[in-house]
Design a protein around this motif. Structure first.
Motif, PDB file in Angstrom:
ATOM      1  N   ARG A 252      28.627  -6.396   2.632  1.00 24.18           N
ATOM      2  CA  ARG A 252      28.010  -6.704   3.435  1.00 24.18           C
ATOM      3  C   ARG A 252      26.957  -7.307   3.051  1.00 24.18           C
ATOM      4  O   ARG A 252      26.154  -6.685   4.641  1.00 24.18           O
ATOM      5  N   ASP A 253      26.259  -6.542   2.507  1.00 20.71           N
ATOM      6  CA  ASP A 253      24.560  -6.154   2.624  1.00 20.71           C
ATOM      7  C   ASP A 253      24.111  -7.969   1.808  1.00 20.71           C
ATOM      8  O   ASP A 253      24.604  -8.262   1.081  1.00 20.71           O
ATOM      9  N   ALA A 254      23.130  -8.377   2.486  1.00 22.25           N
ATOM     10  CA  ALA A 254      22.814  -9.899   3.045  1.00 22.25           C
ATOM     11  C   ALA A 254      21.545 -10.186   1.754  1.00 22.25           C
ATOM     12  O   ALA A 254      21.721 -10.770   0.642  1.00 22.25           O
ATOM     13  N   GLU A 255      21.813  -8.765   0.670  1.00 18.03           N
ATOM     14  CA  GLU A 255      19.810  -8.636   0.233  1.00 18.03           C
ATOM     15  C   GLU A 255      21.283  -8.436  -1.038  1.00 18.03           C
ATOM     16  O   GLU A 255      20.875  -9.113  -2.327  1.00 18.03           O
ATOM     17  N   VAL A 256      22.289  -7.433  -1.644  1.00 19.75           N
ATOM     18  CA  VAL A 256      22.912  -7.582  -2.833  1.00 19.75           C
ATOM     19  C   VAL A 256      23.459  -8.977  -2.294  1.00 19.75           C
ATOM     20  O   VAL A 256      23.866  -9.315  -4.257  1.00 19.75           O
ATOM     21  N   VAL A 257      24.457  -9.682  -1.487  1.00 18.69           N
ATOM     22  CA  VAL A 257      24.939 -11.381  -2.365  1.00 18.69           C
ATOM     23  C   VAL A 257      23.575 -12.307  -2.456  1.00 18.69           C
ATOM     24  O   VAL A 257      23.907 -12.878  -3.426  1.00 18.69           O
ATOM     25  N   ARG A 258      22.634 -11.868  -1.838  1.00 17.89           N
ATOM     26  CA  ARG A 258      21.422 -12.671  -1.689  1.00 17.89           C
ATOM     27  C   ARG A 258      21.007 -12.629  -3.726  1.00 17.89           C
ATOM     28  O   ARG A 258      20.837 -14.065  -4.612  1.00 17.89           O
ATOM     29  N   VAL A 259      21.142 -11.449  -4.502  1.00 21.30           N
ATOM     30  CA  VAL A 259      20.613 -11.532  -5.575  1.00 21.30           C
ATOM     31  C   VAL A 259      21.930 -11.962  -6.718  1.00 21.30           C
ATOM     32  O   VAL A 259      21.709 -12.028  -7.650  1.00 21.30           O
ATOM     33  N   LEU A 260      22.940 -11.423  -6.626  1.00 21.19           N
ATOM     34  CA  LEU A 260      24.264 -11.507  -7.020  1.00 21.19           C
ATOM     35  C   LEU A 260      24.957 -12.736  -7.657  1.00 21.19           C
ATOM     36  O   LEU A 260      24.747 -12.990  -8.594  1.00 21.19           O
ATOM     37  N   ARG A 261      24.653 -13.185  -6.185  1.00 22.44           N
ATOM     38  CA  ARG A 261      25.405 -14.645  -6.642  1.00 22.44           C
ATOM     39  C   ARG A 261      25.063 -15.943  -7.780  1.00 22.44           C
ATOM     40  O   ARG A 261      25.628 -16.444  -8.419  1.00 22.44           O
ATOM     41  N   PRO A 262      23.302 -16.042  -6.959  1.00 19.24           N
ATOM     42  CA  PRO A 262      22.769 -16.886  -8.027  1.00 19.24           C
ATOM     43  C   PRO A 262      23.122 -16.243  -9.260  1.00 19.24           C
ATOM     44  O   PRO A 262      23.340 -16.773 -10.448  1.00 19.24           O
TER      45      PRO A 262
ATOM     46  N   ILE B 299      32.538 -14.413  -1.708  1.00 15.03           N
ATOM     47  CA  ILE B 299      32.531 -13.199  -1.417  1.00 15.03           C
ATOM     48  C   ILE B 299      32.569 -12.850   0.396  1.00 15.03           C
ATOM     49  O   ILE B 299      33.606 -13.841   1.114  1.00 15.03           O
ATOM     50  N   CYS B 300      33.750 -11.211   0.175  1.00 15.13           N
ATOM     51  CA  CYS B 300      34.380 -11.093   1.215  1.00 15.13           C
ATOM     52  C   CYS B 300      33.331  -9.692   2.443  1.00 15.13           C
ATOM     53  O   CYS B 300      33.551  -8.747   1.681  1.00 15.13           O
ATOM     54  N   GLN B 301      33.472  -9.979   3.277  1.00 11.33           N
ATOM     55  CA  GLN B 301      32.392  -9.104   3.738  1.00 11.33           C
ATOM     56  C   GLN B 301      33.729  -8.158   4.285  1.00 11.33           C
ATOM     57  O   GLN B 301      32.647  -7.224   5.214  1.00 11.33           O
ATOM     58  N   GLU B 302      34.276  -8.541   5.194  1.00  8.69           N
ATOM     59  CA  GLU B 302      35.490  -7.697   5.939  1.00  8.69           C
ATOM     60  C   GLU B 302      36.102  -6.881   4.964  1.00  8.69           C
ATOM     61  O   GLU B 302      36.493  -8.038   4.444  1.00  8.69           O
TER      62      GLU B 302
ATOM     63  N   ASP C 110      39.594 -12.530 -11.853  1.00  8.11           N
ATOM     64  CA  ASP C 110      39.812 -11.778 -13.069  1.00  8.11           C
ATOM     65  C   ASP C 110      38.850 -10.261 -13.024  1.00  8.11           C
ATOM     66  O   ASP C 110      38.519  -9.467 -13.606  1.00  8.11           O
ATOM     67  N   ALA C 111      37.708 -10.720 -11.938  1.00 10.68           N
ATOM     68  CA  ALA C 111      36.536  -9.204 -11.489  1.00 10.68           C
ATOM     69  C   ALA C 111      36.546  -9.310 -10.236  1.00 10.68           C
ATOM     70  O   ALA C 111      36.681 -10.368  -9.558  1.00 10.68           O
ATOM     71  N   VAL C 112      36.488  -8.330 -10.014  1.00  9.14           N
ATOM     72  CA  VAL C 112      35.955  -7.856  -8.037  1.00  9.14           C
ATOM     73  C   VAL C 112      34.838  -6.833  -8.393  1.00  9.14           C
ATOM     74  O   VAL C 112      35.044  -5.791  -8.733  1.00  9.14           O
ATOM     75  N   ILE C 113      33.752  -7.544  -7.862  1.00  6.14           N
ATOM     76  CA  ILE C 113      33.290  -6.285  -7.363  1.00  6.14           C
ATOM     77  C   ILE C 113      32.749  -5.950  -5.879  1.00  6.14           C
ATOM     78  O   ILE C 113      32.753  -6.804  -5.152  1.00  6.14           O
ATOM     79  N   VAL C 114      32.489  -4.785  -6.026  1.00  5.42           N
ATOM     80  CA  VAL C 114      32.977  -4.147  -4.833  1.00  5.42           C
ATOM     81  C   VAL C 114      31.163  -3.128  -4.015  1.00  5.42           C
ATOM     82  O   VAL C 114      31.077  -2.041  -5.187  1.00  5.42           O
ATOM     83  N   ASP C 115      30.457  -2.972  -3.273  1.00  2.37           N
ATOM     84  CA  ASP C 115      29.847  -2.923  -2.455  1.00  2.37           C
ATOM     85  C   ASP C 115      29.996  -1.802  -1.811  1.00  2.37           C
ATOM     86  O   ASP C 115      30.661  -1.885  -1.123  1.00  2.37           O
ATOM     87  N   CYS C 116      29.473  -0.529  -2.487  1.00  2.00           N
ATOM     88  CA  CYS C 116      30.451   1.202  -2.244  1.00  2.00           C
ATOM     89  C   CYS C 116      29.642   1.793  -0.778  1.00  2.00           C
ATOM     90  O   CYS C 116      29.430   2.705  -0.691  1.00  2.00           O
TER      91      CYS C 116
END
Length: 75
Positions: A3-13, A24-27, A41-47
């Motif tokens: 749900r962290d926009a900054e994490v998504v902004r960095v990780l996606r590119p 991206i799943c925020q919920e 193949d992989a799931v990344i979870v921001d804890c």
């Protein structure tokens, strides 16, 4: 899953640069539904909220396409 926009902004590119398709799943509910409908193949979870994600990961492991899912790394 984040749900962290900054994490998504960095990780996606970074992932897309490696030709990794990103969803991206925020919920937790959306992540659970998505993991039951397709194989990942992989799931990344921001804890950021670790109490909400074990249910998603258990659901992921319960689907036929993810039976070999490994235990997550601790947050």
């Amino acid at each position: 899953m984040s749900r962290d926009a900054e994490v998504v902004r960095v990780l996606r590119p970074a992932l897309e640069k490696l030709s990794i398709e990103v969803e991206i799943c925020q919920e937790a509910k959306k992540a659970t539904r998505s993991s039951s409908q397709k194989k990942f193949d992989a799931v990344i979870v921001d804890c950021d909220d670790p109490a909400r994600w074990p249910e998603v990961l258990e659901c992921l492991r319960a689907t036929p396409q993810h039976t070999r899912t490994r235990s997550p790394l601790p947050c």
